[in-house]
Motif scaffolding. Structure first.
Motif, PDB file in Angstrom:
ATOM      1  N   ALA A 100      46.989  41.673  33.627  1.00  0.00           N
ATOM      2  CA  ALA A 100      46.047  42.148  34.632  1.00  0.00           C
ATOM      3  C   ALA A 100      45.494  40.981  35.438  1.00  0.00           C
ATOM      4  O   ALA A 100      45.562  39.819  35.025  1.00  0.00           O
ATOM      5  N   GLY A 101      44.921  41.303  36.579  1.00  0.00           N
ATOM      6  CA  GLY A 101      44.389  40.273  37.460  1.00  0.00           C
ATOM      7  C   GLY A 101      43.264  39.462  36.853  1.00  0.00           C
ATOM      8  O   GLY A 101      43.042  38.309  37.235  1.00  0.00           O
ATOM      9  N   ASP A 102      42.532  40.067  35.889  1.00  0.00           N
ATOM     10  CA  ASP A 102      41.429  39.346  35.259  1.00  0.00           C
ATOM     11  C   ASP A 102      41.877  38.503  34.072  1.00  0.00           C
ATOM     12  O   ASP A 102      41.048  37.920  33.376  1.00  0.00           O
TER      13      ASP A 102
ATOM     14  N   SER B  80      47.592  46.434  41.937  1.00  0.00           N
ATOM     15  CA  SER B  80      46.950  45.448  42.803  1.00  0.00           C
ATOM     16  C   SER B  80      45.471  45.736  43.023  1.00  0.00           C
ATOM     17  O   SER B  80      44.708  44.839  43.399  1.00  0.00           O
ATOM     18  N   ASP B  81      45.020  46.985  42.790  1.00  0.00           N
ATOM     19  CA  ASP B  81      43.608  47.324  42.975  1.00  0.00           C
ATOM     20  C   ASP B  81      42.769  47.050  41.730  1.00  0.00           C
ATOM     21  O   ASP B  81      41.594  47.401  41.681  1.00  0.00           O
ATOM     22  N   GLY B  82      43.372  46.424  40.720  1.00  0.00           N
ATOM     23  CA  GLY B  82      42.647  46.089  39.493  1.00  0.00           C
ATOM     24  C   GLY B  82      42.692  47.165  38.433  1.00  0.00           C
ATOM     25  O   GLY B  82      42.124  46.991  37.358  1.00  0.00           O
ATOM     26  N   SER B  83      43.362  48.262  38.709  1.00  0.00           N
ATOM     27  CA  SER B  83      43.469  49.341  37.725  1.00  0.00           C
ATOM     28  C   SER B  83      44.718  49.165  36.868  1.00  0.00           C
ATOM     29  O   SER B  83      45.568  48.316  37.147  1.00  0.00           O
TER      30      SER B  83
ATOM     31  N   SER C 295      39.353  50.516  37.972  1.00  0.00           N
ATOM     32  CA  SER C 295      38.727  49.196  37.901  1.00  0.00           C
ATOM     33  C   SER C 295      37.289  49.271  37.401  1.00  0.00           C
ATOM     34  O   SER C 295      36.733  48.260  36.952  1.00  0.00           O
TER      35      SER C 295
END
Length: 214
Positions: free
Chosen positions: A23-25, A67-70, A84
């Motif tokens: 994930a992005g985080d 890409s939306d964090g989900s 998200s």
């Protein structure tokens, strides 16, 4: 340096790892046949299951960190979405899948943030703007080779490639469909498809690998 993630780090006992997503985080999600594990880099922080989360089953087949964090989680019997803001939404028979649906086999996101879902027995689905659209080989002008699909991949040009279960492959450019079969492919069963930045495709099959330059 190798990092081992097993039972000692918190994975469910006797589980097989089936998918992974970053994930992005920085969270690493690990899909298993006994649930979804959240790995923080040192240990499994939690294991999400049908009982504590609402998945259709504990058998996780595919993961996509969008890409939306989900996070999208494909499983036997359904598809789940973690927004998200931490809210779960679940999709199964009747919403949107038909009675022919058995499992989600793969997930992909195109450059516009549109979700693509392949299934076993229910063809492919596109999810955009909160609306689902199904694609089946029985529909006019749809050249999917089968309603049982193993994989979906989005190429750099935005076209979508599908690998079918013992039926070849297909490409959809948003308006037109193209099909690919043996002998152009080395085998009928397309397990996965990888597309290089220059557009070269690699088909992983049950009989070897086929490379294709458009």
């Amino acid at each position: 340096k190798a990092t081992r993630v097993g039972v000692d780090e918190g994975l469910p006992p006797e589980s097989s790892v089936t998918a992974a997503a970053l994930a992005g985080d920085g969270t690493i999600w690990i899909g298993t046949d006994h649930g979804l594990a959240q790995f923080d880099g040192a240990k499994v922080a939690q294991v999400l299951t049908a009982e504590n989360t609402g998945f259709a089953s504990d058998s996780i087949r595919a993961l996509l960190a969008a890409s939306d964090g989900s996070l999208w989680v494909g499983a036997d019997g359904g598809l789940s979405h973690l927004s998200s803001d931490g809210q779960w939404e679940h999709f199964t028979h009747g919403n949107p899948f038909s009675d022919n649906f058995s499992l989600v086999s793969d997930l992909a996101e195109d450059p516009g943030g549109v979700l693509w879902v392949t299934t076993f027995g229910d063809g492919a689905y596109r999810y955009a703007g909160g609306q689902w659209e199904q694609f089946l080989p029985t529909q006019p002008n749809v050249l999917l080779p089968s309603d049982s699909l193993n994989s979906v991949t989005v190429a750099p040009d935005g076209s979508v490639w599908f690998g079918a279960y013992y039926a070849g492959a297909a490409r959809f450019n948003g308006s037109e469909w193209y099909s690919f079969a043996v002998p152009d492919l080395i085998d009928w069963n397309i397990n996965d498809i990888y597309v290089e930045d220059n557009g070269t495709l690699w088909f992983a099959t049950s009989g070897g690998v086929t490379s294709y330059v458009p």
